[in-house]
Design a protein around this motif. Structure first.
Motif, PDB file in Angstrom:
ATOM      1  N   ILE A 257       0.837  -1.205   0.000  1.00 56.39           N
ATOM      2  CA  ILE A 257       0.000   0.000   0.000  1.00 56.39           C
ATOM      3  C   ILE A 257       0.874   1.257   0.000  1.00 56.39           C
ATOM      4  N   GLN A 258       1.907   1.280   0.837  1.00 56.01           N
ATOM      5  CA  GLN A 258       2.823   2.429   0.876  1.00 56.01           C
ATOM      6  C   GLN A 258       3.519   2.608  -0.469  1.00 56.01           C
ATOM      7  N   THR A 259       3.889   1.503  -1.085  1.00 55.26           N
ATOM      8  CA  THR A 259       4.569   1.549  -2.379  1.00 55.26           C
ATOM      9  C   THR A 259       3.652   2.128  -3.453  1.00 55.26           C
ATOM     10  N   VAL A 260       2.410   1.673  -3.474  1.00 49.46           N
ATOM     11  CA  VAL A 260       1.441   2.184  -4.453  1.00 49.46           C
ATOM     12  C   VAL A 260       1.269   3.692  -4.263  1.00 49.46           C
ATOM     13  N   ARG A 261       1.150   4.120  -3.034  1.00 48.77           N
ATOM     14  CA  ARG A 261       0.950   5.554  -2.763  1.00 48.77           C
ATOM     15  C   ARG A 261       2.161   6.383  -3.194  1.00 48.77           C
TER      16      ARG A 261
ATOM     17  N   CYS B 115       4.289   5.598  -5.556  1.00 47.43           N
ATOM     18  CA  CYS B 115       4.316   5.584  -7.022  1.00 47.43           C
ATOM     19  C   CYS B 115       3.271   6.536  -7.606  1.00 47.43           C
ATOM     20  N   GLN B 116       2.132   6.657  -6.951  1.00 42.13           N
ATOM     21  CA  GLN B 116       1.122   7.620  -7.400  1.00 42.13           C
ATOM     22  C   GLN B 116       1.680   9.038  -7.349  1.00 42.13           C
ATOM     23  N   VAL B 117       2.385   9.359  -6.268  1.00 42.72           N
ATOM     24  CA  VAL B 117       2.982  10.688  -6.117  1.00 42.72           C
ATOM     25  C   VAL B 117       4.083  10.898  -7.153  1.00 42.72           C
ATOM     26  N   LEU B 118       4.922   9.892  -7.337  1.00 43.25           N
ATOM     27  CA  LEU B 118       6.003  10.009  -8.321  1.00 43.25           C
ATOM     28  C   LEU B 118       5.456  10.280  -9.717  1.00 43.25           C
ATOM     29  N   GLN B 119       4.368   9.614 -10.055  1.00 42.14           N
ATOM     30  CA  GLN B 119       3.811   9.775 -11.393  1.00 42.14           C
ATOM     31  C   GLN B 119       3.047  11.086 -11.544  1.00 42.14           C
ATOM     32  N   SER B 120       2.283  11.468 -10.533  1.00 43.52           N
ATOM     33  CA  SER B 120       1.484  12.689 -10.660  1.00 43.52           C
ATOM     34  C   SER B 120       2.305  13.958 -10.438  1.00 43.52           C
ATOM     35  N   ASP B 121       3.147  13.980  -9.419  1.00 42.09           N
ATOM     36  CA  ASP B 121       3.889  15.197  -9.073  1.00 42.09           C
ATOM     37  C   ASP B 121       5.229  15.321  -9.798  1.00 42.09           C
ATOM     38  N   LYS B 122       5.945  14.223  -9.898  1.00 42.21           N
ATOM     39  CA  LYS B 122       7.287  14.259 -10.484  1.00 42.21           C
ATOM     40  C   LYS B 122       7.306  13.862 -11.962  1.00 42.21           C
ATOM     41  N   LYS B 123       6.189  13.363 -12.439  1.00 45.29           N
ATOM     42  CA  LYS B 123       6.095  12.881 -13.831  1.00 45.29           C
ATOM     43  C   LYS B 123       7.171  11.824 -14.125  1.00 45.29           C
ATOM     44  N   GLU B 124       7.429  10.986 -13.129  1.00 43.36           N
ATOM     45  CA  GLU B 124       8.431   9.926 -13.263  1.00 43.36           C
ATOM     46  C   GLU B 124       7.669   8.618 -13.432  1.00 43.36           C
ATOM     47  N   PHE B 125       7.826   7.986 -14.593  1.00 41.63           N
ATOM     48  CA  PHE B 125       7.038   6.796 -14.901  1.00 41.63           C
ATOM     49  C   PHE B 125       7.859   5.515 -14.967  1.00 41.63           C
ATOM     50  N   VAL B 126       9.074   5.568 -15.419  1.00 38.75           N
ATOM     51  CA  VAL B 126       9.865   4.351 -15.625  1.00 38.75           C
ATOM     52  C   VAL B 126      10.311   3.744 -14.293  1.00 38.75           C
ATOM     53  N   LEU B 127      11.001   4.526 -13.487  1.00 38.29           N
ATOM     54  CA  LEU B 127      11.482   4.006 -12.200  1.00 38.29           C
ATOM     55  C   LEU B 127      10.312   3.669 -11.275  1.00 38.29           C
ATOM     56  N   SER B 128       9.276   4.491 -11.304  1.00 42.61           N
ATOM     57  CA  SER B 128       8.129   4.242 -10.421  1.00 42.61           C
ATOM     58  C   SER B 128       7.427   2.937 -10.794  1.00 42.61           C
ATOM     59  N   LYS B 129       7.373   2.628 -12.079  1.00 46.01           N
ATOM     60  CA  LYS B 129       6.754   1.347 -12.482  1.00 46.01           C
ATOM     61  C   LYS B 129       7.587   0.163 -12.005  1.00 46.01           C
ATOM     62  N   GLN B 130       8.901   0.314 -12.055  1.00 44.12           N
ATOM     63  CA  GLN B 130       9.781  -0.752 -11.567  1.00 44.12           C
ATOM     64  C   GLN B 130       9.555  -0.966 -10.064  1.00 44.12           C
ATOM     65  N   LEU B 131       9.508   0.151  -9.332  1.00 49.91           N
ATOM     66  CA  LEU B 131       9.268   0.090  -7.892  1.00 49.91           C
ATOM     67  C   LEU B 131       7.897  -0.510  -7.600  1.00 49.91           C
TER      68      LEU B 131
ATOM     69  N   ASP C  84      18.821   8.626  -4.273  1.00 53.35           N
ATOM     70  CA  ASP C  84      20.096   9.173  -4.724  1.00 53.35           C
ATOM     71  C   ASP C  84      19.980  10.029  -5.987  1.00 53.35           C
ATOM     72  N   THR C  85      18.858   9.961  -6.675  1.00 57.79           N
ATOM     73  CA  THR C  85      18.617  10.823  -7.845  1.00 57.79           C
ATOM     74  C   THR C  85      17.613  11.935  -7.525  1.00 57.79           C
ATOM     75  N   ASP C  86      17.324  12.090  -6.228  1.00 55.91           N
ATOM     76  CA  ASP C  86      16.475  13.170  -5.717  1.00 55.91           C
ATOM     77  C   ASP C  86      15.021  13.115  -6.187  1.00 55.91           C
ATOM     78  N   TYR C  87      14.549  11.934  -6.542  1.00 52.70           N
ATOM     79  CA  TYR C  87      13.116  11.800  -6.850  1.00 52.70           C
ATOM     80  C   TYR C  87      12.294  11.702  -5.572  1.00 52.70           C
ATOM     81  N   ILE C  88      12.914  11.140  -4.517  1.00 53.01           N
ATOM     82  CA  ILE C  88      12.214  11.083  -3.230  1.00 53.01           C
ATOM     83  C   ILE C  88      13.112  11.680  -2.147  1.00 53.01           C
ATOM     84  N   SER C  89      12.476  12.214  -1.138  1.00 49.16           N
ATOM     85  CA  SER C  89      13.209  12.835  -0.033  1.00 49.16           C
ATOM     86  C   SER C  89      13.740  11.756   0.914  1.00 49.16           C
TER      87      SER C  89
END
Length: 117
Positions: free
Chosen positions: A16-20, A22-38, A84-89
């Protein structure tokens, strides 16, 4: 079976935490590749644990749990990379990294216990 129940619950909460995240990564950061892997590896942990519960044999159970362990280790990698790539704090990283490491430790213990029997 108590250990598997705790593992089941923790892996579901982690998914559940992972899904949440990834939702933030995709909506706020527009990061789709790494978030899908995660998303794939982070949710696979619990799915494989559930699958192992109905393993056809002890070796099948151990095999499914071992694959779950591999997915947990991969998830740990993606979390490190995202931090390490500053996508997450550091804070977001800590909220998922620690439970991921706990799942890894629990899976290792479960596999060792089952192999020893």
């Amino acid at each position: 079976m108590k250990k598997e129940s705790i593992l089941r619950n923790k892996s579901y909460a982690f998914a559940i935490q992972t899904v949440r995240l990834c939702q933030v990564l995709q909506s706020d950061k527009k990061e789709f590749v790494l978030s899908k892997q995660l998303l794939r590896s982070g949710t696979a942990i619990g799915a494989l644990i559930r699958e192992a519960e109905f393993g056809q044999s002890r070796p099948d159970f151990i095999h499914k749990m071992s694959i779950s362990l591999k997915e947990a280790n991969e998830t740990d990698y993606w979390l490190d990379l995202l931090k390490d790539t500053d996508y997450i704090s550091e804070e977001s990283f800590g909220k998922l990294s620690q439970p991921c490491k706990e799942l890894i430790a629990m899976l290792v213990a479960t596999i060792k216990t089952m192999k020893g029997k």
